[in-house]
Design a protein around this motif. Structure first.
Motif, mmCIF file in Angstrom:
data_model
loop_
_atom_site.group_PDB
_atom_site.id
_atom_site.type_symbol
_atom_site.label_atom_id
_atom_site.label_comp_id
_atom_site.label_asym_id
_atom_site.label_seq_id
_atom_site.Cartn_x
_atom_site.Cartn_y
_atom_site.Cartn_z
ATOM 1 N N TYR A 133 14.882 -30.563 -0.009
ATOM 2 C CA TYR A 133 15.260 -31.770 -0.747
ATOM 3 C C TYR A 133 15.894 -31.431 -2.101
ATOM 4 O O TYR A 133 16.808 -32.127 -2.557
ATOM 5 N N LEU A 134 15.436 -30.369 -2.723
ATOM 6 C CA LEU A 134 16.044 -29.945 -3.999
ATOM 7 C C LEU A 134 17.512 -29.572 -3.791
ATOM 8 O O LEU A 134 18.367 -29.892 -4.625
ATOM 9 N N LEU A 158 18.953 -46.396 -7.817
ATOM 10 C CA LEU A 158 18.834 -46.606 -9.263
ATOM 11 C C LEU A 158 20.119 -46.215 -9.977
ATOM 12 O O LEU A 158 20.652 -46.974 -10.790
ATOM 13 N N LEU A 159 20.647 -45.037 -9.675
ATOM 14 C CA LEU A 159 21.852 -44.556 -10.352
ATOM 15 C C LEU A 159 23.060 -45.452 -10.064
ATOM 16 O O LEU A 159 23.877 -45.707 -10.955
ATOM 17 N N PRO A 208 8.001 -48.294 -11.170
ATOM 18 C CA PRO A 208 8.863 -47.806 -10.075
ATOM 19 C C PRO A 208 10.221 -48.497 -10.044
ATOM 20 O O PRO A 208 10.431 -49.527 -10.676
ATOM 21 N N THR A 209 11.121 -47.965 -9.273
ATOM 22 C CA THR A 209 12.524 -48.368 -9.264
ATOM 23 C C THR A 209 12.749 -49.870 -9.153
ATOM 24 O O THR A 209 13.521 -50.432 -9.917
ATOM 25 N N ALA A 246 12.334 -37.474 0.599
ATOM 26 C CA ALA A 246 13.412 -38.337 1.099
ATOM 27 C C ALA A 246 13.428 -39.694 0.404
ATOM 28 O O ALA A 246 14.474 -40.154 -0.065
ATOM 29 N N MET A 247 12.282 -40.357 0.314
ATOM 30 C CA MET A 247 12.225 -41.678 -0.305
ATOM 31 C C MET A 247 12.581 -41.605 -1.784
ATOM 32 O O MET A 247 13.275 -42.478 -2.305
ATOM 33 N N GLY A 248 12.138 -40.567 -2.464
ATOM 34 C CA GLY A 248 12.462 -40.392 -3.875
ATOM 35 C C GLY A 248 13.962 -40.268 -4.092
ATOM 36 O O GLY A 248 14.523 -40.840 -5.035
ATOM 37 N N ILE A 249 14.623 -39.519 -3.216
ATOM 38 C CA ILE A 249 16.079 -39.339 -3.333
ATOM 39 C C ILE A 249 16.794 -40.662 -3.100
ATOM 40 O O ILE A 249 17.699 -41.035 -3.856
#
Length: 188
Positions: A153-154, A114-115, A34-35, A105-108
């Motif tokens: 979210y997409l 990360l980015l 994970p991140t 939401a958490m994934g975004i």
């Protein structure tokens, strides 16, 4: 006791670099943790470089008093490995980083973090894969509600990360764990 934390990960990464340099395979895919763990892993060469620079300055300053011999040679090899890993991470002809997220939401938030860190580390990332997207047209009311939420979210991902090439990958019933399944996935 002089060796800095994270050296085990560096040695493992150095072995991967060796595999790449020996051209044993056409591609090497590292599926990361994970991140948080991934960011520490990607920051490791930079942190080790700082640690080694300080250590070598101290060693040089007290070279008349301290004789490390084998330890100094080992650390010199580690230093070379750190340099190779840093060069690999920033070489967009040999290294490709693909961020993977999920439409939640958490994934975004984690992907944006990360980015941002990748940019800071000068690691190029052009691709984002959105994983576990429910296929459209599911008849289950629970699935339809989740799909509706994912579509929201997409949209947010497409808007917020529009400078990246975004691919969507449907949720699968089984894990993607073999070369055959990966090849089927790529050919779709």
């Amino acid at each position: 006791s002089l060796i800095p934390p994270g050296i085990d990960e560096l040695i493992a990464l150095r072995e991967v670099v060796g595999i790449i340099e020996r051209k044993e395979f056409d591609f090497v895919i590292l599926d990361s943790a994970p991140t948080g763990h991934l960011l520490r892993f990607l920051e490791l060469p930079h942190l080790l470089r700082e640690w080694l620079d300080v250590f070598f300055k101290i060693l040089d300053k007290y070279r008349e008093v301290i004789r490390l011999g084998k330890t100094a040679r080992t650390l010199l090899e580690v230093s070379k490995s750190v340099d190779q890993v840093q060069k690999l991470f920033t070489d967009d002809k040999r290294f490709k980083f693909v961020a993977v997220t999920i439409p939640e939401a958490m994934g975004i938030l984690e992907t944006e973090r990360l980015l941002a860190q990748l940019r800071k580390l000068k690691i190029l990332c052009r691709d984002v894969v959105v994983n576990q997207v429910l296929p459209k047209g599911l008849q289950c009311s629970f699935c339809s509600e989740i799909s509706r939420e994912q579509q929201k979210y997409l949209k947010e991902i497409r808007k917020g990360l529009r400078s990246y090439h975004i691919s969507e990958l449907n949720q699968f019933v089984h894990e993607i764990r073999s070369l055959r399944v990966l090849q089927e996935l790529i050919s779709e």
